[in-house]
Design a protein around this motif. Structure first.
Motif, mmCIF file in Angstrom:
data_model
loop_
_atom_site.group_PDB
_atom_site.id
_atom_site.type_symbol
_atom_site.label_atom_id
_atom_site.label_comp_id
_atom_site.label_asym_id
_atom_site.label_seq_id
_atom_site.Cartn_x
_atom_site.Cartn_y
_atom_site.Cartn_z
ATOM 1 N N GLY A 30 59.353 33.386 82.827
ATOM 2 C CA GLY A 30 59.539 34.286 81.692
ATOM 3 C C GLY A 30 60.128 33.574 80.494
ATOM 4 O O GLY A 30 59.659 33.741 79.355
ATOM 5 N N ALA A 31 61.171 32.754 80.728
ATOM 6 C CA ALA A 31 61.792 32.032 79.624
ATOM 7 C C ALA A 31 60.834 31.003 79.019
ATOM 8 O O ALA A 31 60.727 30.871 77.790
ATOM 9 C CB ALA A 31 63.066 31.342 80.126
ATOM 10 N N ALA A 32 60.128 30.267 79.890
ATOM 11 C CA ALA A 32 59.210 29.245 79.391
ATOM 12 C C ALA A 32 58.062 29.866 78.588
ATOM 13 O O ALA A 32 57.697 29.364 77.514
ATOM 14 C CB ALA A 32 58.655 28.431 80.559
ATOM 15 N N LEU A 33 57.493 30.952 79.090
ATOM 16 C CA LEU A 33 56.370 31.581 78.392
ATOM 17 C C LEU A 33 56.814 32.265 77.108
ATOM 18 O O LEU A 33 56.054 32.294 76.122
ATOM 19 C CB LEU A 33 55.680 32.572 79.328
ATOM 20 N N ALA A 34 58.036 32.812 77.092
ATOM 21 C CA ALA A 34 58.552 33.356 75.838
ATOM 22 C C ALA A 34 58.680 32.240 74.799
ATOM 23 O O ALA A 34 58.354 32.435 73.615
ATOM 24 C CB ALA A 34 59.905 34.025 76.083
ATOM 25 N N GLY A 35 59.136 31.052 75.238
ATOM 26 C CA GLY A 35 59.208 29.917 74.322
ATOM 27 C C GLY A 35 57.844 29.476 73.835
ATOM 28 O O GLY A 35 57.666 29.147 72.659
ATOM 29 N N VAL A 36 56.852 29.476 74.733
ATOM 30 C CA VAL A 36 55.487 29.110 74.339
ATOM 31 C C VAL A 36 54.948 30.080 73.300
ATOM 32 O O VAL A 36 54.359 29.674 72.276
ATOM 33 C CB VAL A 36 54.576 29.061 75.586
ATOM 34 N N VAL A 37 55.134 31.379 73.520
ATOM 35 C CA VAL A 37 54.655 32.385 72.564
ATOM 36 C C VAL A 37 55.355 32.224 71.214
ATOM 37 O O VAL A 37 54.733 32.321 70.151
ATOM 38 C CB VAL A 37 54.881 33.805 73.140
ATOM 39 N N TRP A 38 56.661 31.963 71.255
ATOM 40 C CA TRP A 38 57.425 31.821 70.013
ATOM 41 C C TRP A 38 57.000 30.580 69.223
ATOM 42 O O TRP A 38 56.828 30.623 68.010
ATOM 43 C CB TRP A 38 58.912 31.754 70.360
ATOM 44 N N LEU A 39 56.776 29.456 69.952
ATOM 45 C CA LEU A 39 56.443 28.210 69.271
ATOM 46 C C LEU A 39 54.996 28.170 68.791
ATOM 47 O O LEU A 39 54.708 27.724 67.669
ATOM 48 C CB LEU A 39 56.708 27.018 70.203
ATOM 49 N N LEU A 40 54.064 28.621 69.648
ATOM 50 C CA LEU A 40 52.644 28.461 69.350
ATOM 51 C C LEU A 40 52.050 29.639 68.575
ATOM 52 O O LEU A 40 51.092 29.451 67.833
ATOM 53 C CB LEU A 40 51.853 28.258 70.650
ATOM 54 N N ALA A 41 52.577 30.847 68.771
ATOM 55 C CA ALA A 41 51.970 32.021 68.149
ATOM 56 C C ALA A 41 52.753 32.532 66.952
ATOM 57 O O ALA A 41 52.244 33.378 66.203
ATOM 58 C CB ALA A 41 51.837 33.140 69.184
ATOM 59 N N GLY A 42 54.003 32.052 66.778
ATOM 60 C CA GLY A 42 54.750 32.445 65.591
ATOM 61 C C GLY A 42 55.314 33.847 65.624
ATOM 62 O O GLY A 42 55.623 34.403 64.562
ATOM 63 N N PHE A 43 55.500 34.441 66.803
ATOM 64 C CA PHE A 43 56.107 35.768 66.893
ATOM 65 C C PHE A 43 57.624 35.665 66.725
ATOM 66 O O PHE A 43 58.220 34.586 66.904
ATOM 67 C CB PHE A 43 55.790 36.413 68.245
ATOM 68 N N SER A 44 58.245 36.785 66.401
ATOM 69 C CA SER A 44 59.701 36.829 66.321
ATOM 70 C C SER A 44 60.287 36.625 67.714
ATOM 71 O O SER A 44 59.596 36.835 68.717
ATOM 72 C CB SER A 44 60.152 38.180 65.760
ATOM 73 N N PRO A 45 61.575 36.218 67.816
ATOM 74 C CA PRO A 45 62.168 36.016 69.147
ATOM 75 C C PRO A 45 62.080 37.252 70.040
ATOM 76 O O PRO A 45 61.783 37.136 71.229
ATOM 77 C CB PRO A 45 63.618 35.647 68.826
ATOM 78 N N ALA A 46 62.349 38.437 69.487
ATOM 79 C CA ALA A 46 62.291 39.659 70.298
ATOM 80 C C ALA A 46 60.867 39.918 70.792
ATOM 81 O O ALA A 46 60.651 40.270 71.963
ATOM 82 C CB ALA A 46 62.793 40.850 69.488
ATOM 83 N N ALA A 47 59.891 39.738 69.906
ATOM 84 C CA ALA A 47 58.499 39.952 70.313
ATOM 85 C C ALA A 47 58.068 38.907 71.329
ATOM 86 O O ALA A 47 57.329 39.208 72.279
ATOM 87 C CB ALA A 47 57.591 39.907 69.085
ATOM 88 N N ALA A 48 58.528 37.656 71.146
ATOM 89 C CA ALA A 48 58.172 36.601 72.095
ATOM 90 C C ALA A 48 58.717 36.906 73.483
ATOM 91 O O ALA A 48 58.034 36.688 74.492
ATOM 92 C CB ALA A 48 58.706 35.256 71.600
ATOM 93 N N VAL A 49 59.952 37.426 73.563
ATOM 94 C CA VAL A 49 60.518 37.806 74.857
ATOM 95 C C VAL A 49 59.735 38.970 75.459
ATOM 96 O O VAL A 49 59.425 38.986 76.663
ATOM 97 C CB VAL A 49 62.009 38.171 74.699
ATOM 98 N N ALA A 50 59.401 39.968 74.625
ATOM 99 C CA ALA A 50 58.659 41.136 75.109
ATOM 100 C C ALA A 50 57.274 40.761 75.613
ATOM 101 O O ALA A 50 56.717 41.450 76.479
ATOM 102 C CB ALA A 50 58.539 42.179 74.001
ATOM 103 N N LEU A 51 56.702 39.667 75.088
ATOM 104 C CA LEU A 51 55.389 39.208 75.548
ATOM 105 C C LEU A 51 55.504 38.166 76.658
ATOM 106 O O LEU A 51 54.680 38.131 77.573
ATOM 107 C CB LEU A 51 54.610 38.607 74.374
#
Length: 578
Positions: A98-119
């Motif tokens: 969960g933590a690693a994929l939230a980081g991937v979404v945040w870094l590669l897709a440009g979502f906000s931290p809250a949205a990256a965690v939710a995804l």
């Protein structure tokens, strides 16, 4: 309204059936077939049906039934045995992925931290509906590998409630002034769980005992569905998770003798509703958004698979698995899961992500699920050197190495002799009083009709090496045994027959051994009678051997001539002399 329901039902079931069969024949699994079928009949392709959200509301009952069946697997002894994998390996997998994929979404897709965690957190979950059937069909569910995969999936299923809570805590939606505070929800949860456990102990078990005494299978179906829906309804009325209620309902019946019967009765409804769930998800996929950003979908799906596979592989090695097994486990659990769709919808309602993002990540999960069968085909080639006959895993203590159907005086003797050699045994019977008495002496006997293929499958017949039919009378037919052999070809079949007529009736059955009860007991009395008359022991042995040889010849002639009626000694002797 009736016409609309019938039209939608025909379209959904028809297309779902066609694509499920097609994708199963292609080795891709029914789940992917349902998703594709939903996309085809949905508003963006053929537009043959609509209102996917309303159908999804009904289909979510399939998720509820799935968690009920997961709960039924959790009898206390198995939970304790798997505790390290569940609460160690499983918890680490969810947190790290969960933590690693939230980081991937945040870094590669440009979502906000809250949205990256939710995804990212939902992407850590794998597909129970896809993985467990794959393990079952491969006969690996009760192996050490299968148990470890099951443990991780179980922790993932249990983590749904806290993940929903995390998404709700980050919600940007206006607060509901009528919503109870968090401490009140915690108290309600504890009280509801305790209440459901007490209801299961003092209400449901007596109810199932009463129904078992009536011998009505239909009443078991109604009672099983009532237990699931009532538990879910209680939790919903308290503002809690319906999935948690269904899971508790399963756990409180997991160590009851009715577990296998409930699994067999509830499973068809779970399969149908879960299929409808995937059909609804397919209908809701925004294909236009996916077509607008195909590179993003493909890239994120690849990142999801690689990230999860590497983390699970590393954890498996840390928990002592060989590298081939660790790689297989990583690839098997590398996809996203069905609960991701639920959590994406929750994040959308919490105003953390846009509907377009929910559709894109739903497509990413779908694509990752589509790759799993291909990844497992690749893994089978990698694992090929390990698959020699000598290195196969022996039967496990909690695996169904032997099934005994019928636990009366005959089945008890067979079971005790197997136990004496450490052979793990699963017992099935329909006699309520006998089940209760056996329980007082420490024997675990499950309630159910052991002549039903679906119940045998639920009891572990696919992994069993031996099935002993020890029931009274003429309940076991050649047709039944032929069906059992076709369904479970790896199991050796032993049958108890009362007399020679029963043996003749089974002449074409694919069985390894049929014991004629009347013959064996009569031979023992004959031996005792001769011994009491001071006949020499050698003569007794020769007399028994001669009788058995003559009896086998008579039986062979009767089978060939089709004779089913009993004959006296003189008639049989004359037949044997011809």
């Amino acid at each position: 309204m009736t016409g609309t329901l019938l039209h939608d039902g025909v379209v959904l079931i028809g297309f779902g059936l066609f694509f499920a069969i097609l994708f199963r024949r292609l080795g891709l699994g029914a789940t992917l077939g349902y998703l594709v079928a939903g996309a085809v009949v949905g508003p963006q392709v053929l537009h043959l049906t609509g209102d996917a959200e309303a159908k999804l509301g009904v289909a979510e009952l399939g998720i509820t039934l799935l968690l009920f069946l997961v709960g039924l697997e959790l009898n206390p002894s198995r939970l304790w045995k798997l505790r390290a994998d569940i609460f160690g390996f499983g918890l680490l997998q969810v947190v790290m992925c969960g933590a690693a994929l939230a980081g991937v979404v945040w870094l590669l897709a440009g979502f906000s931290p809250a949205a990256a965690v939710a995804l990212g957190l939902p992407l850590a979950l794998s597909s129970t509906a896809q993985v467990l059937p794959m393990l079952q069909s491969a006969g690996r569910l009760r192996t050490p590998f299968g148990e470890r995969a099951f443990s991780i999936l179980l922790l993932q299923d249990l983590s749904i409630v806290p993940l929903i809570t995390i998404v709700a805590a980050m919600s940007r939606a206006p607060a509901d002034p009528h919503a109870p505070p968090g401490w009140m929800l915690g108290i309600r949860t504890v009280v509801a769980v305790i209440g459901l456990v007490l209801a299961g102990r003092f209400l449901l078990r007596p109810l199932f005992r009463l129904i078992g005494g009536l011998g009505e299978r239909e009443m078991f179906v109604f009672a099983g569905l009532f237990a699931v829906i009532a538990a879910a309804a209680v939790m919903e009325a308290l503002g809690l998770s319906t999935a948690l209620g269904a899971f508790v309902a399963g756990v409180m019946l997991a160590d009851s003798p009715y577990r296998h019967e409930l699994e067999a009765d509830v499973e068809p409804f779970r399969s149908i509703l879960l299929g409808l769930f995937f059909l609804s998800i397919g209908m809701m996929l925004d294909l236009h958004a996916i077509a607008a950003r195909p590179g993003f979908v493909l890239g994120m799906a690849a990142a999801l698979i690689v990230t999860k596979a590497l983390i699970v592989f590393g954890l498996a090695r840390a928990f002592g698995m060989a590298w081939r097994g660790a790689l297989a486990l990583g690839l098997l659990l590398s996809q996203g899961g069905e609960f991701g769709f639920v959590l994406f919808a929750q994040a959308q309602r919490a105003l953390l992500i846009e509907p377009q993002a929910a559709s894109l990540f739903g497509a990413i999960v779908t694509l990752s699920m589509a790759t799993t069968p291909f990844l497992m085909m690749l893994n089978r080639r990698i694992r090929a050197p390990e698959q020699s006959q000598k290195e196969r895993e022996p039967p496990r203590e909690d695996g169904a190495s032997a099934l005994i159907v019928g636990y009366g005086r005959f089945g008890q003797t067979v079971g005790q002799m197997l136990w004496a050699q450490g052979v793990p045994v699963t017992l099935i019977d329909t006699d309520i009083e006998m089940i209760d008495v056996a329980g007082e002496f420490g024997a675990k006997v499950y309630y159910g009709d052991g002549t039903r293929l679906d119940l045998l499958r639920q009891a572990g017949a696919a992994e069993a090496a031996l099935i002993c039919f020890c029931v009274d009378g003429d309940q076991i037919s050649a047709e039944l045994l032929t069906g059992v052999h076709a369904a479970f070809p790896n199991a050796t079949l032993f049958v108890r027959a009362y007399d020679r007529r029963a043996v003749i009736a089974l002449k074409d059955a694919p069985v390894a051994y049929v014991v004629r009860e009347v013959l064996e007991s009569a031979v023992q009395m004959g031996r005792r009678a001769l011994r009491s008359l001071d006949v020499d022991e050698g003569e007794i042995e020769r007399t028994e051997a001669s009788y058995r040889q003559t009896d086998r010849e008579r039986l062979r002639l009767q089978k060939e001539s089709g004779m089913r009626t009993p004959m006296n000694w003189g008639t049989e002797a004359r037949i044997g002399e011809r």
